[in-house]
Each structure stands twice: as structure tokens, then as C-alpha cells.
Design a protein around this motif. Structure first.
Motif, PDB file in Angstrom:
ATOM      1  N   VAL A  36       0.828  -1.206   0.000  1.00  0.00           N
ATOM      2  CA  VAL A  36       0.000   0.000   0.000  1.00  0.00           C
ATOM      3  C   VAL A  36       0.864   1.257   0.000  1.00  0.00           C
ATOM      4  N   LEU A  37       2.056   1.191   0.567  1.00  0.00           N
ATOM      5  CA  LEU A  37       2.954   2.356   0.482  1.00  0.00           C
ATOM      6  C   LEU A  37       3.360   2.594  -0.969  1.00  0.00           C
ATOM      7  N   ARG A  38       3.469   1.504  -1.736  1.00  0.00           N
ATOM      8  CA  ARG A  38       3.895   1.663  -3.136  1.00  0.00           C
ATOM      9  C   ARG A  38       2.784   2.244  -4.012  1.00  0.00           C
ATOM     10  N   THR A  39       1.521   1.851  -3.723  1.00  0.00           N
ATOM     11  CA  THR A  39       0.419   2.285  -4.595  1.00  0.00           C
ATOM     12  C   THR A  39      -0.368   3.461  -4.031  1.00  0.00           C
ATOM     13  N   GLY A  40      -0.291   3.643  -2.718  1.00  0.00           N
ATOM     14  CA  GLY A  40      -1.216   4.574  -2.076  1.00  0.00           C
ATOM     15  C   GLY A  40      -2.487   3.818  -1.733  1.00  0.00           C
ATOM     16  N   GLY A  41      -3.171   4.258  -0.687  1.00  0.00           N
ATOM     17  CA  GLY A  41      -4.426   3.618  -0.298  1.00  0.00           C
ATOM     18  C   GLY A  41      -4.655   3.725   1.192  1.00  0.00           C
ATOM     19  N   HIS A  42      -5.636   2.958   1.659  1.00  0.00           N
ATOM     20  CA  HIS A  42      -6.059   3.045   3.066  1.00  0.00           C
ATOM     21  C   HIS A  42      -5.240   2.108   3.934  1.00  0.00           C
ATOM     22  N   LEU A  43      -4.049   2.511   4.306  1.00  0.00           N
ATOM     23  CA  LEU A  43      -3.148   1.645   5.050  1.00  0.00           C
ATOM     24  C   LEU A  43      -3.606   1.475   6.494  1.00  0.00           C
ATOM     25  N   GLY A  44      -3.868   2.580   7.173  1.00  0.00           N
ATOM     26  CA  GLY A  44      -4.230   2.526   8.593  1.00  0.00           C
ATOM     27  C   GLY A  44      -5.449   1.680   8.890  1.00  0.00           C
ATOM     28  N   PRO A  45      -6.558   1.927   8.200  1.00  0.00           N
ATOM     29  CA  PRO A  45      -7.771   1.134   8.487  1.00  0.00           C
ATOM     30  C   PRO A  45      -7.555  -0.364   8.286  1.00  0.00           C
ATOM     31  N   ASN A  46      -6.769  -0.738   7.277  1.00  0.00           N
ATOM     32  CA  ASN A  46      -6.576  -2.173   6.991  1.00  0.00           C
ATOM     33  C   ASN A  46      -5.600  -2.839   7.944  1.00  0.00           C
ATOM     34  N   LEU A  47      -4.613  -2.085   8.428  1.00  0.00           N
ATOM     35  CA  LEU A  47      -3.751  -2.645   9.472  1.00  0.00           C
ATOM     36  C   LEU A  47      -4.572  -2.915  10.731  1.00  0.00           C
ATOM     37  N   GLY A  48      -5.669  -2.203  10.863  1.00  0.00           N
ATOM     38  CA  GLY A  48      -6.519  -2.378  12.038  1.00  0.00           C
ATOM     39  C   GLY A  48      -7.482  -3.546  11.940  1.00  0.00           C
ATOM     40  N   THR A  49      -7.629  -4.116  10.743  1.00  0.00           N
ATOM     41  CA  THR A  49      -8.630  -5.184  10.606  1.00  0.00           C
ATOM     42  C   THR A  49      -8.000  -6.532  10.239  1.00  0.00           C
ATOM     43  N   VAL A  50      -6.701  -6.694  10.425  1.00  0.00           N
ATOM     44  CA  VAL A  50      -6.036  -7.958  10.052  1.00  0.00           C
ATOM     45  C   VAL A  50      -6.600  -9.136  10.833  1.00  0.00           C
ATOM     46  N   GLU A  51      -6.522  -9.083  12.142  1.00  0.00           N
ATOM     47  CA  GLU A  51      -6.967 -10.214  12.960  1.00  0.00           C
ATOM     48  C   GLU A  51      -8.485 -10.380  12.898  1.00  0.00           C
ATOM     49  N   LEU A  52      -9.185  -9.253  12.868  1.00  0.00           N
ATOM     50  CA  LEU A  52     -10.648  -9.291  12.804  1.00  0.00           C
ATOM     51  C   LEU A  52     -11.114 -10.020  11.546  1.00  0.00           C
ATOM     52  N   THR A  53     -10.457  -9.718  10.429  1.00  0.00           N
ATOM     53  CA  THR A  53     -10.875 -10.328   9.157  1.00  0.00           C
ATOM     54  C   THR A  53     -10.528 -11.813   9.118  1.00  0.00           C
ATOM     55  N   ILE A  54      -9.374 -12.153   9.663  1.00  0.00           N
ATOM     56  CA  ILE A  54      -8.993 -13.580   9.724  1.00  0.00           C
ATOM     57  C   ILE A  54     -10.057 -14.338  10.525  1.00  0.00           C
ATOM     58  N   ALA A  55     -10.448 -13.777  11.672  1.00  0.00           N
ATOM     59  CA  ALA A  55     -11.441 -14.451  12.521  1.00  0.00           C
ATOM     60  C   ALA A  55     -12.779 -14.560  11.796  1.00  0.00           C
ATOM     61  N   LEU A  56     -13.172 -13.507  11.109  1.00  0.00           N
ATOM     62  CA  LEU A  56     -14.454 -13.531  10.395  1.00  0.00           C
ATOM     63  C   LEU A  56     -14.496 -14.653   9.377  1.00  0.00           C
TER      64      LEU A  56
END
Ligand SMILES: Cc1ncc(C[n+]2csc(CCOP(=O)(O)OP(=O)(O)O)c2C)c(N)n1
Ligand SMILES: CC(=O)[C@@H](O)[C@H](O)COP(=O)(O)O
Ligand SMILES: [Mg+2]
Length: 632
Positions: A36-56
Motif C-alpha cells: 500500500v505504500l507503493r500504490t497509495g491507499g487506506h493503510l491505517g484502516p486495513n492494518l486495524g482489521t487484520v486479525e478481525l478479518t482472519i477471525a471472520l
């Protein structure tokens, strides 16, 4: 081969053990930061949902179960786990991965609209539909951020969901305490109050560390803790609404989230799982970024995180600086934002006049009508909002502001094609929408100087509302007028009466470049910039009488846009010159870069000149097929 490289779909994570899951989360985090640093985008929000998304994706069976994302900017991990890891090299690029869920990309995706606070309504509808179809084994899971939960639509949905005790909707509140900045309002305070005490947190960390030495015991105790918490959890707003409440759960603890989700999945009615996460978690630059925890980053150096390229002053920064100057002169000027203080350029104003800025949360409807109230109290409210999000407050603009002739100033940033954020983010509907509002004046400045001028004029209007619209990105150099015609800026003039080219706002450079091409071919072209485009100036109508063809070019929807408005006024005034309007075609535009999309819409200087040339040729030889007025 890394563990992440073995994940082609949700089935591949369901058998992983706790240690493997922790490794996977780490690999995903590293992947996100690098890509995401290379392309630009929503880095912060997605770093916040790593474990949550795995669990889902371990608890639910997407796509049969629907996992829905509010706003959708935090769904990168969902995309990684549903087979789209390879697409991140071209995130938000033309033809590449969208930055939001996309049904064309995957059967796992549902909501493509990036406007916040919609997810619970989708979920309510889906749950009703599944029940009517007898598909009661399909779970509906809605992930909504604490910010999105401040949007009124979310509470309309909660009113319905909580009114149906047998409606099996799992509502996952992804509570990181922030929208861009910390989320405001009583709800944010309430959610914060649901968090456990710091002492409990410290004990929790200690016990988890000790127990990790014996995973089985750790997992067993996790289930007990989740159950205990459920029993002891504070009865509060959600419970009082008739919603089962589970939490707060450490949203970065996969086992804890899984335990809560499994409990929720088996409940059979509406249930809230309150997950505490941290925006930017696991990336120190983001965690330390007090501005917005790297909510959205531009293209940056993957090694250092430093933004690459500094395109100079933005339209937003010109607006923000001028408003501070005005605020120093006029104490009655106040500002209103819908959870976007920084992105709309109001931070400096809030810094200097903290009592004269109101962040109402992601609540554009309330922003607009509360501004009407401010105006009725004698203030001069400036509502700063992205153009596309004003759609949310249209009825409030029409009925609560304009019908009451309230002198509210709407500053519409990101007007026209924005690009990166896809179809729902383009500010392409404001001119048609604003065009039908009685008494509303509209300005489209062409550069920084005219933006400053328009803003000063707008805050001086007392008889009704006004709006100023400008695009995303760098403002570029001022474009001087070469002449004036009865108060209208003339930007280009060549001998002859072939074309009057009326340029709207930031299209001035394009219009002048096209005019230069046509002039070289011997055509007489005059380019004018009306600045205040609504109401249409009588001087412009009179000027149009002198030309054989009137052309308009706007960074906005062509149908119903400024071109339509001017054509109507010219017809009403009996001006015979035909009008050719060029703008954005009436379709939802795929994501990409602004310049590329404008070119695809036929709004490059070359294409504009070509279209005008063809139109003139067709008019001179009526038998020739008339050029398609619709931009490509
Ligand atoms: C109607 C609307 N207004 C404003 C925005 C701009 N916006 C995008 S994300 C965001 C903050 C969302 O906060 P939250 O829901 O807590 O999600 P988080 O980013 O914290 O994960 C805002 C205001 C939007 N997408 N939709
Ligand atoms: C998801 C959302 O609505 C915002 O984060 C949006 O992506 C910001 O757009 P800008 O990058 O133009 O500020
Ligand atoms: Mg949030």
C-alpha cells in the motif's frame, strides 16, 4: 514459500492453529505495509482489521454467508483472504484492484458504495430476504466502524434490526475510536466507556502472555473469558435496544474475536460484537501519526514510509488558508465538517478558532440542517464537505437551507473526477443537483486566486445559500484573464465568431489549450470563465448572441450539468446559437487516475478540440452526420 502464499481462499485458513494464525497475521501486515505504500491507499484502516478479518473468515463461510463492509476502505485483508493477493501491485490503478469491495472482482464482495453508514441497512435487507427465501442457514455479518456508526442511516437500520428479535444479523463494531481524527459525539464517548479499565487491560495482557505458553489452556480460557464477559458486560445502549451485546473484545486477538463471533453466530437474533482495534496497528509510523493514523496514504517510499512527490499547494489548502484570514476579520463565520476536519482543510481554522468549528460526525444531513440553525442564529456557516457526500444532505440543502433562504456557504472539495476511490467518490453530481435548488448561487473557481475571491464573495451573501466547488489535488498556477467582457473573464480570444467556449472552473486550462489548437486551424474562438455559474449571467447570454456555436466544458455530469442549464437559458432568451455541452457521461466510472479518466470522457484538450471541430463541420455541412454530442 510463506504461509500467505498458500492462502487462495477462506478454506485455507480454517485449519490453521494459533501459532500459524499469528504468523499469517504478521505476514499480512508486512504485505499491506509494503504494497500500500507503493500504490497509495487506506493503510491505517486495513492494518486495524487484520486479525478481525482472519477471525471472520474462519467463523463464517463466505460467500454463502455474507460478510459486509461499511464504507469498504478497510476490506483489503478480506480481499487478500479471498484470493486477490496478486492484485495489490495494481491497487486503485486503471484495470487493477479496486480499493473497495467489487462484485466484478469476487463473489465474496457485496457493497461497492464507499459512502459510510449503509452496511446495517444492507444487512437488514439481506436478512429479511434470506428468511423469505427459506435460506435461514445463511449468516449476515455487517462490519461497521465507530465513525460510520455516527451516521444517521446506521440508526435507522438499528431501529429496524433491533425491532426484530429473530433477525439473525451479526453486527461487528470495529471500534478504533477514530474516523480520521478521534470520533466525536456522545456515541464515541459511550463506546469508549464500554472499554474495560486500564488495570483490567494490564492484567489481560499479563495473563495472555503467561497462557500463550500452553495454547490449549489459552484457547479454553479465552472462551471462558468471553463467556464471563458476556455475563458481566455492561447492559447499555445496545442491550437496551434489544440487541445482544458481546464485548468489548480485543480486536487484535484472533482467538478472542473468534470465540465472540462463534457465540454470535449461534445466537439466532441481532447481536453486536464490539471489537476494539487500533488504526495503523503494527506500523509505528501509522500508530504515531496523530493526524489520522495513516487513514489514507499517497504513494510513498516502502522502505521509509516517506511520501514521494510533493505536488505543491492543493485546492484544499488554498481554501483552508483563506478561510482563516476571513475568520480573523469576521467572528460570525463558523465551519462545519462531517468527520473530515483535516481532509476538507479546516484544521487550521479549528486550531485558531476552536469554538467556531463543529465536527458533527459522519452525518452530512445533520451538518446541513444544523448549519441552517447556525445561520438562523446570525452566524455565517461554512459547510466543508466532499462533493459526493453532499448527496447525503440534498433534502436538507433544498428544504432546510434554501427554502428558508439561509446564508449557508457550501464548500465542495473533490468536485468532479477524483479517480482513485472509484465510482461513488467522484464529485460528478453536484452541478445537476445544485442546478435545481432555487436561490442557491454556485461558483466554480478556475484557480487559487478565483477560489479566494469566490469564498470572500460567498461569505458576504446574505439573502441565501451559495456553493463553491473545486477538484481534488494540486491547484496549479493562476490563469490570468486576457480581457473582461461585461464582468466576465475572457481567457482566450482569436478573431472571428465561430465558437464561444464557456469553461467551468478547473477546466480552464483544458479549454484554453483546445482553443489554441482551433485558433491555429483558423477558427475564431473566445474562451470565457463565468466564475459564478449559477445563476447564469445576463452578460453571458448577451455575449452568446454574437457566436455561431456555444460550447461548454465541465468536470461534472454532462446531463443536467452547467451545459444543460446554459442551453436552457439561451433558448429561453431566444439566442439561436446551438449549444454543445462536454462533461462526464452518465455512467458510474471505474477507478483510475483523474487525468486518465477525464481523457476517457473526451475531456482532454485534443479530444475537446476534435469534438468542437467536428461539430462546426457538421453545422457547416448539415448533410454531414452530426457529431455525437455525448462525450465518449
Ligand atoms: C457519507 C460519507 N461521509 C464521509 C466519508 C469519508 N470517510 C471515509 S472513511 C471515514 C472514516 C470512517 O471511520 P470508521 O467508520 O470508524 O472507519 P475506520 O476508518 O476507523 O476503520 C470517512 C469520514 C464517507 N466515506 N462517507
Ligand atoms: C474512504 C473515504 O471515503 C475516504 O477515506 C476517501 O478515500 C478519502 O479520499 P481522499 O484521499 O480524496 O481524501
Ligand atoms: Mg473508526
Amino acid at each position: 514459500m510463506t504461509l500467505l502464499e498458500t492462502i487462495e481462499g477462506p478454506a485455507d485458513i480454517k485449519q490453521l492453529n494459533a501459532g500459524q494464525l499469528a504468523d499469517l497475521a504478521g505476514e499480512i501486515r508486512h504485505f499491506l505495509i509494503d504494497k500500500v505504500l507503493r500504490t497509495g491507499g487506506h493503510l491505517g484502516p486495513n492494518l486495524g482489521t487484520v486479525e478481525l478479518t482472519i477471525a471472520l473468515h474462519r467463523v463464517f463461510d463466505s460467500p454463502r454467508d455474507r460478510i459486509l463492509w461499511d464504507t469498504g476502505h478497510q476490506a483489503y485483508v478480506h480481499k487478500i483472504l479471498t484470493g486477490r493477493r496478486e492484485g495489490f501491485d495494481r491497487l486503485r490503478q486503471k484495470g487493477g484492484l479496486s480499493g473497495y469491495p467489487s462484485r466484478a472482482e469476487s463473489e465474496h464482495d457485496t457493497i461497492e458504495n464507499s459512502h459510510a453508514s449503509t452496511v446495517l441497512s444492507y444487512a437488514d435487507g439481506l436478512a429479511k430476504g434470506f428468511r423469505l427465501r427459506g435460506e435461514t442457514d445463511r449468516a449476515v455479518v455487517a462490519v461497521i466502524g465507530d465513525g460510520a456508526l455516527t451516521g444517521g442511516m446506521a440508526w435507522e437500520a438499528l431501529n429496524n434490526i433491533s425491532g426484530a428479535p429473530d433477525r439473525p444479523v451479526v453486527i461487528v463494531v470495529n471500534d478504533n475510536g477514530r474516523s480520521y481524527a478521534p470520533t466525536t459525539g456522545g456515541l464515541a464517548t459511550y463506546l469508549a466507556g464500554l472499554r474495560t479499565s486500564p488495570d483490567y487491560e494490564r492484567f489481560l495482557e499479563w495473563s495472555k502472555h503467561q497462557l500463550r505458553q500452553t495454547p490449549k489452556l489459552y484457547e479454553a480460557l479465552h472462551a471462558v473469558k468471553a463467556g464471563l464477559k458476556d455475563m458481566l458486560a455492561p447492559q447499555g445502549l445496545f442491550a437496551d435496544l434489544g440487541l445482544k451485546y458481546l464485548g468489548p473484545v480485543d480486536g487484535h486477538d484472533i482467538a478472542a474475536v473468534e470465540a465472540a463471533l462463534r457465540q454470535a453466530a449461534g445466537f439466532g437474533g441481532p447481536v453486536v460484537v464490539h471489537c476494539l482495534t487500533r488504526k495503523g496497528h503494527g506500523y509505528r509510523r501509522a500508530e504515531d501519526d496523530e493526524r489520522d493514523h495513516h487513514h489514507a496514504v499517497g504513494v510513498s517510499d516502502p522502505a521509509t514510509g516517506e511520501p514521494l512527490g510533493s505536488p505543491g499547494p492543493s485546492w484544499t489548502s488554498v481554501f483552508g488558508a483563506e478561510l482563516v484570514e476571513i475568520g480573523r476579520e469576521r467572528p460570525e463565520v463558523v465551519a462545519v465538517t462531517a468527520a473530515m476536519l483535516q481532509p476538507t482543510g479546516l484544521a487550521a481554522y479549528a486550531e485558531e478558532f476552536p469554538d467556531r468549528v463543529f465536527d458533527v460526525g459522519i452525518a452530512e444531513q445533520h451538518a446541513v440542517t444544523s448549519a441552517a440553525g447556525l445561520a438562523m442564529a446570525g452566524m455565517v456557516p461554512v459547510v466543508a464537505v466532499y462533493s459526493t457526500f453532499l448527496n447525503r444532505g440534498f433534502d436538507q440543502l433544498l428544504m432546510d437551507v434554501a427554502m428558508h433562504s439561509c446564508p449557508v456557504v457550501f464548500v465542495l472539495d473533490r468536485a468532479g473526477v477524483t479517480g482513485d476511490d472509484g465510482a461513488s467518490h467522484n464529485g460528478m453530481w453536484d452541478l445537476p443537483v445544485l442546478g435545481i435548488v432555487p436561490g442557491l448561487r454556485v461558483a466554480a473557481p478556475r484557480d487559487g486566486a478565483s477560489l479566494r475571491g469566490a469564498l470572500r464573495e460567498a461569505v458576504a451573501i446574505t439573502e441565501g445559500p451559495s456553493a463553491i466547488r473545486f477538484p481534488k489535488g494540486p491547484v496549479g498556477p493562476d490563469i490570468p484573464a486576457v480581457d473582461q467582457h461585461d464582468g466576465i473573464d475572457v481567457l482566450h480570444r482569436s478573431p472571428g465568431d465561430d465558437v464561444l467556449l464557456v469553461s467551468v472552473g478547473a477546466m480552464a486550462a483544458t479549454a484554453c489549450a483546445a482553443a489554441r489548437r482551433l485558433t491555429e486551424e483558423g477558427l475564431g474562438v473566445t474562451v470565457v470563465d463565468p466564475a459564478w455559474i449559477k445563476p447564469v449571467s445576463p452578460s453571458l447570454i448577451k455575449l452568446a448572441e454574437q457566436y455561431r456555436l456555444v460550447v461548454t466544458v465541465e468536470d461534472g455530469l454532462r446531463v443536467g450539468g452547467y451545459g444543460s442549464l446554459l442551453a436552457q437559458e439561451l433558448r429561453d432568451a431566444g439566442v439561436p446559437a446551438p449549444v454543445s455541452g462536454f462533461g462526464i457521461p452518465q455512467r458510474f466510472l471505474d477507478h483510475g487516475k483523474r487525468a486518465d479518466i477525464l481523457a476517457e470522457c473526451g475531456l482532454s484538450p485534443e479530444d475537446l478540440a476534435r469534438s468542437i471541430r467536428l461539430r462546426i463541420a457538421a453545422d457547416r455541412a448539415p448533410g454531414v452526420r452530426r457529431v455525437e454530442e455525448e462525450s465518449r
